[in-house]
Design an enzyme around this catalytic site. Structure first.
Site, mmCIF file in Angstrom:
data_model
loop_
_atom_site.group_PDB
_atom_site.id
_atom_site.type_symbol
_atom_site.label_atom_id
_atom_site.label_comp_id
_atom_site.label_asym_id
_atom_site.label_seq_id
_atom_site.Cartn_x
_atom_site.Cartn_y
_atom_site.Cartn_z
ATOM 1 N N HIS A 1 119.780 25.067 11.337
ATOM 2 C CA HIS A 1 119.173 23.612 11.439
ATOM 3 C C HIS A 1 118.369 23.235 10.012
ATOM 4 O O HIS A 1 119.485 23.809 9.216
ATOM 5 C CB HIS A 1 117.483 23.923 12.169
ATOM 6 C CG HIS A 1 116.796 22.930 12.882
ATOM 7 N ND1 HIS A 1 118.051 22.745 13.371
ATOM 8 C CD2 HIS A 1 115.955 22.071 12.963
ATOM 9 C CE1 HIS A 1 117.076 20.832 14.093
ATOM 10 N NE2 HIS A 1 115.904 21.243 13.690
ATOM 11 N N ASP B 1 115.689 24.974 16.974
ATOM 12 C CA ASP B 1 116.190 24.486 16.871
ATOM 13 C C ASP B 1 117.160 24.598 16.648
ATOM 14 O O ASP B 1 117.102 25.155 14.956
ATOM 15 C CB ASP B 1 115.565 22.445 16.470
ATOM 16 C CG ASP B 1 115.071 22.098 17.183
ATOM 17 O OD1 ASP B 1 114.715 22.387 18.767
ATOM 18 O OD2 ASP B 1 114.741 20.687 16.801
ATOM 19 N N HIS C 1 109.713 25.994 13.507
ATOM 20 C CA HIS C 1 110.003 24.756 12.853
ATOM 21 C C HIS C 1 109.511 23.997 12.531
ATOM 22 O O HIS C 1 108.382 23.503 13.889
ATOM 23 C CB HIS C 1 111.689 24.603 12.083
ATOM 24 C CG HIS C 1 111.686 23.611 13.422
ATOM 25 N ND1 HIS C 1 111.578 24.385 14.796
ATOM 26 C CD2 HIS C 1 112.380 22.551 13.414
ATOM 27 C CE1 HIS C 1 112.728 22.708 14.650
ATOM 28 N NE2 HIS C 1 112.734 22.012 14.494
ATOM 29 N N HIS D 1 109.484 21.139 12.434
ATOM 30 C CA HIS D 1 109.405 19.757 12.135
ATOM 31 C C HIS D 1 108.358 19.005 13.393
ATOM 32 O O HIS D 1 108.003 19.751 14.649
ATOM 33 C CB HIS D 1 110.939 19.117 12.792
ATOM 34 C CG HIS D 1 111.703 19.004 12.908
ATOM 35 N ND1 HIS D 1 113.307 19.465 12.703
ATOM 36 C CD2 HIS D 1 112.116 18.456 11.422
ATOM 37 C CE1 HIS D 1 114.089 18.821 11.381
ATOM 38 N NE2 HIS D 1 113.168 18.335 10.459
ATOM 39 N N ASP E 1 108.315 17.573 16.180
ATOM 40 C CA ASP E 1 107.954 17.559 18.169
ATOM 41 C C ASP E 1 108.219 18.952 18.098
ATOM 42 O O ASP E 1 107.687 19.250 19.564
ATOM 43 C CB ASP E 1 109.566 16.755 18.213
ATOM 44 C CG ASP E 1 110.995 17.505 17.775
ATOM 45 O OD1 ASP E 1 111.257 17.956 16.574
ATOM 46 O OD2 ASP E 1 111.547 18.014 18.267
ATOM 47 N N HIS E 2 107.936 19.983 16.685
ATOM 48 C CA HIS E 2 107.357 20.937 17.481
ATOM 49 C C HIS E 2 106.041 21.416 16.914
ATOM 50 O O HIS E 2 105.395 22.785 17.281
ATOM 51 C CB HIS E 2 108.091 22.176 16.691
ATOM 52 C CG HIS E 2 109.863 21.855 17.424
ATOM 53 N ND1 HIS E 2 110.179 22.593 18.218
ATOM 54 C CD2 HIS E 2 110.450 20.909 17.204
ATOM 55 C CE1 HIS E 2 111.595 22.929 18.636
ATOM 56 N NE2 HIS E 2 111.625 20.877 18.003
#
Ligand SMILES: [Zn+2]
Ligand SMILES: [Zn+2]
Length: 303
Positions: free
Chosen positions: A137, A208, A60, A62, A64-65
C-alpha cells in the site's frame, strides 16, 4: 463461524456504505478486521453485543480503518465492560490509543492491550492462529489470515466398543483427541478410534493493497478471501498509484490461490453500483461477489 461485513466503503462513507470493518463471530468471540468510523453503530445494526470477548486486527494506520476505535472503546466503557480488549496493529496504534485516553475524557472500565505486530504469526491460541504478511500500500500495512487448527477426526463408537471402552466420559476424551487408560491399565489411542483430522477454516483479509505475490501463499485454499477492490478495472493505473486493487486483479489472486470464494470490499465512493464492477472479475473467478454493508455469510466446516 459467521462473517459480517460492517463497512464496505473505501476512504469515505456513502449513504449505503460505512467505512471498513469486517466482523467474524466465532463461538463466543468477536474478531474484527479493521475498525472504521461508525463501526459501533454498524455493530448495533448487526446485533453484535459490545460485551463479547473481542480482538481487533488493524491492517494499517489510515483513518478510514482506525477511527472507529475511540467511539467503540467509549461505548464499551459506558456499558461497564470488564473483559480485556486486544488490538493488534502495525506500529502507531499504541500512540493512537494513548493519545485518545489522554485527551478524551472517559473512564475505562476494562484493560485495552495493544500489540504492535509485524509479518508472521501475530496471535495463536488452542483454536486458531492469525498470520500476517506485509501489503503493498502507500504506508506499511498487514494482510491477515485467520487459520483454525485442525479438529480431531470423526469418532467411531464401534471401534471404541471393540477395544473395550465403555460408553461415557472416556468416549468424549477420545473424541477430543486425547488418549485414555482403561481401568485395567490398557491404553487406547484416540487415533485408533477416530478418522483423519479434519481441516479447520481459513479466512484471509487483504486490507488496502495493490495485488502482491506473498498473499497468494497466505490465501492458499482459503475458505474465504476478502480482498479490496477500490477502483474499477479501467482505473488500474490509478489503483496502482494509490496502492489499491481492481476487481479483476483480486479475482486473479483468488483463482491462483485456489480459494473457495472471493468477497470484494473497500469500494471507492465514486461507484454507486458495484454490480457492473464485478462482471469481468466473475469471468476470471466465478465465485466472486461484492460485499454490501451488513451482508452476513455463514462459513461452515468443509466436510
Ligand atoms: Zn482504506
Ligand atoms: Zn489505506
Amino acid at each position: 463461524m459467521e462473517v459480517i461485513f460492517l463497512g464496505t466503503s473505501g476512504s469515505m462513507p456513502t449513504n449505503k456504505r460505512n467505512l471498513p470493518a469486517v466482523a467474524i463471530l466465532r463461538k463466543d468471540e468477536l474478531i474484527l478486521f479493521d475498525c472504521g468510523e461508525g463501526t459501533q453503530r454498524q455493530m448495533i445494526l448487526a446485533h453484535i453485543g459490545f460485551n463479547r470477548k473481542t480482538k481487533i486486527f488493524i491492517t494499517h494506520m489510515h483513518g478510514d480503518h482506525v477511527l472507529g476505535i475511540p467511539g467503540l472503546i467509549q461505548s464499551m466503557a459506558l456499558l461497564g465492560r470488564t473483559e480485556k480488549l486486544e488490538i493488534y496493529s502495525p506500529p502507531g496504534m499504541k500512540n493512537f490509543v494513548k493519545s485518545i485516553s489522554r485527551t478524551v475524557k472517559f473512564t475505562l472500565t476494562f484493560p485495552v492491550e495493544v500489540f504492535e505486530v509485524h509479518e508472521g504469526i501475530v496471535h495463536q491460541n488452542n483454536e486458531y492462529q492469525v498470520q500476517a504478511v506485509q501489503t503493498s500500500h502507500v504506508i506499511p500495512g498487514l494482510a491477515y489470515a485467520l487459520i483454525e487448527r485442525n479438529r480431531p477426526g470423526k469418532f467411531h463408537p464401534e471401534k471404541a466398543r471393540a477395544l473395550g471402552v465403555p460408553k461415557g466420559p472416556l468416549w468424549s476424551k477420545l473424541q477430543r483427541g486425547e488418549d485414555i487408560r482403561l481401568p485395567k491399565g490398557k491404553i487406547v489411542k484416540s487415533r485408533n478410534v477416530t478418522g483423519p483430522p479434519r481441516p479447520g477454516r481459513k479466512i484471509v483479509y487483504s486490507g488496502d493493497t495493490r495485488p502482491f505475490k506473498v498473499i497468494l501463499k497466505l490465501a492458499r485454499k482459503a475458505d474465504m478471501l476478502i480482498h479490496e477492490a477500490t477502483f474499477a478495472d479501467e482505473l488500474a493505473e490509478r489503483a496502482k498509484r494509490d496502492g489499491h486493487s481492481t476487481p479483476s486483479q483480486a479475482a486473479k489472486i483468488a483463482k491462483t490461490a485456489r480459494v473457495k470464494r472471493l468477497v470484494l470490499t473497500h469500494i471507492s465512493a465514486r461507484y454507486a453500483n458495484a454490480d457492473i464492477l464485478v462482471k469481468k472479475a466473475r469471468k476470471i473467478f466465478p465465485r466472486t461477489q461484492f460485499a454490501e454493508d451488513l451482508l452476513r455469510i455463514e462459513l461452515p466446516y468443509a466436510e
